[in-house]
Design a protein around this motif. Sequence first.
Motif, PDB file in Angstrom:
ATOM      1  N   LYS A 250       0.804  -1.214   0.000  1.00  0.00           N
ATOM      2  CA  LYS A 250       0.000   0.000   0.000  1.00  0.00           C
ATOM      3  C   LYS A 250       0.839   1.268   0.000  1.00  0.00           C
ATOM      4  CE  LYS A 250      -3.727  -2.337   2.502  1.00  0.00           C
ATOM      5  NZ  LYS A 250      -4.538  -2.379   3.741  1.00  0.00           N
ATOM      6  N   GLN A 255      -0.772   2.942  -5.432  1.00  0.00           N
ATOM      7  CA  GLN A 255      -1.656   2.188  -4.552  1.00  0.00           C
ATOM      8  C   GLN A 255      -3.126   2.410  -4.855  1.00  0.00           C
ATOM      9  OE1 GLN A 255      -1.859   3.537  -0.439  1.00  0.00           O
ATOM     10  NE2 GLN A 255      -0.714   5.362  -0.944  1.00  0.00           N
ATOM     11  N   GLU A 256      -3.466   3.511  -5.523  1.00  0.00           N
ATOM     12  CA  GLU A 256      -4.869   3.799  -5.802  1.00  0.00           C
ATOM     13  C   GLU A 256      -5.328   3.261  -7.151  1.00  0.00           C
ATOM     14  OE1 GLU A 256      -6.827   5.050  -3.526  1.00  0.00           O
ATOM     15  OE2 GLU A 256      -5.107   5.120  -2.186  1.00  0.00           O
ATOM     16  N   SER A 257      -4.440   2.593  -7.885  1.00  0.00           N
ATOM     17  CA  SER A 257      -4.838   2.086  -9.195  1.00  0.00           C
ATOM     18  C   SER A 257      -5.959   1.071  -9.053  1.00  0.00           C
ATOM     19  CB  SER A 257      -3.652   1.431  -9.908  1.00  0.00           C
ATOM     20  OG  SER A 257      -3.342   0.203  -9.311  1.00  0.00           O
ATOM     21  N   VAL A 258      -6.779   0.972 -10.106  1.00  0.00           N
ATOM     22  CA  VAL A 258      -7.926   0.064 -10.077  1.00  0.00           C
ATOM     23  C   VAL A 258      -7.475  -1.373  -9.840  1.00  0.00           C
ATOM     24  CG1 VAL A 258      -9.824  -0.879 -11.436  1.00  0.00           C
ATOM     25  CG2 VAL A 258      -9.301   1.570 -11.553  1.00  0.00           C
ATOM     26  N   ASN A 260      -4.747  -2.554  -8.371  1.00  0.00           N
ATOM     27  CA  ASN A 260      -4.292  -2.792  -7.007  1.00  0.00           C
ATOM     28  C   ASN A 260      -5.450  -2.787  -6.014  1.00  0.00           C
ATOM     29  OD1 ASN A 260      -1.637  -3.248  -7.530  1.00  0.00           O
ATOM     30  ND2 ASN A 260      -0.986  -1.129  -7.224  1.00  0.00           N
ATOM     31  N   GLN A 261      -6.433  -1.961  -6.282  1.00  0.00           N
ATOM     32  CA  GLN A 261      -7.618  -1.967  -5.416  1.00  0.00           C
ATOM     33  C   GLN A 261      -8.339  -3.316  -5.495  1.00  0.00           C
ATOM     34  OE1 GLN A 261     -10.087   1.344  -6.498  1.00  0.00           O
ATOM     35  NE2 GLN A 261      -8.822   2.852  -5.436  1.00  0.00           N
ATOM     36  N   ALA A 264      -6.379  -5.978  -3.674  1.00  0.00           N
ATOM     37  CA  ALA A 264      -6.575  -5.838  -2.226  1.00  0.00           C
ATOM     38  C   ALA A 264      -7.951  -6.352  -1.819  1.00  0.00           C
ATOM     39  CB  ALA A 264      -6.412  -4.370  -1.824  1.00  0.00           C
ATOM     40  N   GLU A 265      -8.958  -6.093  -2.650  1.00  0.00           N
ATOM     41  CA  GLU A 265     -10.314  -6.547  -2.349  1.00  0.00           C
ATOM     42  C   GLU A 265     -10.395  -8.069  -2.356  1.00  0.00           C
ATOM     43  OE1 GLU A 265     -14.573  -6.579  -4.652  1.00  0.00           O
ATOM     44  OE2 GLU A 265     -13.422  -4.711  -4.743  1.00  0.00           O
TER      45      GLU A 265
END
Length: 818
Positions: A250, A255-258, A260-261, A264-265
């Motif tokens: 993170k 870290q905010e890229s789709v 990577n999100q 993480a999900e």
Amino acid sequence: MYIAHIREQDQAIQSVREHLLGVQQLAEQFGAKIGVKHVAGLAGLLHDLGKYTDQFKDYIWQAVFHPERAQKRGSIDHSTAGGKLLFDRYHTQHHDQPQAKYLYMVAEVAGNAIISHHSYLRDFLSPQLASEYLQRVQDKPAEELQYEQACQLFFAEVMSEEELDRYAARAAEEIESYLHKSVADSLENKLLFLSKYVFSAVIDADRTNTRRFEEQVIEPILSLEEEKAERKQLLEGYYVKLMKKLASFKEGSDQESVINQLRAEMSENCDSYAEKATDMYTLSIPTGGGKTLASFRYGLKHAILHGKQKIIYIIPYTTILEQNAQEIRQIIADDQHLLEHHSNVIEDSGDDEQLDGWSNTVQKLQLAKDNWDAPIIFTTMVQFLNVFYMKGSRNIRRLHQLSEAVIIFDEVQKVPIHTVSLFNWSLNFLRNYAASSIVLCTATQPALNFVEHKLQINKETEITSHLPAIATAFKRVEMVDLATKETMDSTQLASFVVEQLVEVRSVLVILNTKAVVARLYELLADLSVQVYHLSTAMCPAHRKAILEEVKQRLKGGQPVVCVSTQLIEAGVDISFECVVRSLAGLDSMAQAAGRCNRHGEWERRNVYLIDHAEERLDRLTEIRVGKEITKQILIDVTNDPTMHGGDLLSASAIQWYFERFYSKLSGELNYPIQPLSKDMTSLLLGHRQEQRSYYQAYVAQYKKALPLFMTSSMRTAADHFAVIANYTKSVIVPYQAKGKEIIAALNGQLDIDELSDWLKLAQQYTVNLYEGELRALNQQGGIVSLFDGKVFALLETSYSAEFGVDVRGNSESEFLAY
């Protein structure tokens, strides 16, 4: 003193009493994991009853101290007595007891394990309409076994008759409880896998006790509770390390890229699902979705919360195994407790009756074999299936280690077609009886509940949510159909690759056989760019070195072409700007796409699907049928873009593909055995009611019922089993200095621990060769044998830096690693 073993180092004696009680203790511990402590303990307690005789005592004494007068190895039967005692006492008596039928089952299950502990489980009913089990426990003369003496000494020194009866009664209660655990399986299926589990417990307990005596191990064996507490503490430490690693991701700038999100999900989903009960789940994370760490997160948390003892990854390809194992090893920083096992370096003859009291070369090889007693294990699909169905004692020894585990199958769609039913049976047993949770990982879930012998998986067990949206977000390539327009030969394909290099800097070509891969490599070898060749003719260490070179060139933006068999396409973390894939099954197309623009480095890139004119697939049925169905999907989508979800790799296309695939190959699913005109599933179950069963033939011939609950032909089935139909042998190759060092070391004098260490290292330096290939190399003087022909090694002149073992042809072993 009656002798079980005489230690090679100092001629110290292990008494029969000491050995029987030691094996009983371990077998009880292994059996307790599935609620059959006394069933397994009974088999362990009686397995070497036949050593309580003057004839065996004289036999072993002469063999060690007067070898010139010794009888032939294996000439004294010490395995039958224990099984005979159970049969005489509980199968022909106690008819008036309420537990009578369960005592019969105890005699059959534990008794077969006892009489078979130097070979493999015997047929209760063979194709010759004979019972190998009854021939041993009922028909063999008691005088020949010195049976009365053995029983009297056992009751005097180890356990009284009354104590044995009470112990057997508890075993009968356990079998009754075991049989009521699931209503979905037949009685024959339940007893089949119980027999295999108990046999595994006895084999491992016997080998472990013998090894501890040989190595003079004095540390006490941990109790089951102590072992569980230690494992939980270890896994909790790993979970903390993993969460620190995930937290570090993170901190990156993107870290905010789709993507990577979404990663993480999906990882969070795995963490949440870990709280659910022991069961079977699917994890359909797309390629590049962080499947390894997400599944490891599930495994660790689930093991901690639900008392599982280990996490086992089952993987089809060596390349994935090595890569994933290294990724986990770096996180847990504990190489001691992570086992990679993907090659049987030692040849297993299936019978080892010579292990009857004194140490020798063969015994060292047997005792050195790993029993999967590790908290983190990476192994192959071949090894997993061998545990349940392969002949000999070597593989099945590990079966009990699959209980109380989290078992993660990576690329589960690669289960070989002829083993689908057997695979489903194994998973159903582990879920229903062995307290193991199972995760089936792949981007292309096979329809394993579509076949006759179904996988018992519940609905709503997919861990990943919003699958269509995730698949769209992860789409980084366009599949370009050239296969339905024309075929390409190797020369045309070489020209096509050259054309692509005008537009891109890296090209990966994946073909179906080693022969065409080698041919294309030779045609491209004179290019100004660096060209690499990969196939299973190279040992894992060799392939790993080449992949590292390729990765470095890709990382530096240097031009590179790689020509490979299927080994590169599943799970290898590598990314090319362009991929060319020879048409095969739809799952292979999806895996190939995962090697193109893997991390989204470019705008969408092309994966070209071609029909290679020179591939000979007539003997590679699974590839040929998969290719035909994939081609039909391509034609359907061309004619109507809305069909199959409008996408070659849509969930509906994948479901349609596997249903057609299993339907077309329905005759292969139950492992047909052509010489017997039988399926292996039929042999293993016995099928009393089936009109063509051996049982019905027995009744017709002898005009009476077989007086046994079990009628399976386990030994015959094992003799005919091989995951890869044309069986291959592992050969150690002299790749670089380490490969030569391993061969030299194995040619010297080693103790058991040293031998175990060298054999583990040797896995990275082996190639699997067919009998014909091995024979050809042997005729050329290119092969040497070690350990009395149990281990094979290649001479330096027979191994090439370009091709590995240069034996070209069509190879099914490309699918799976040993």
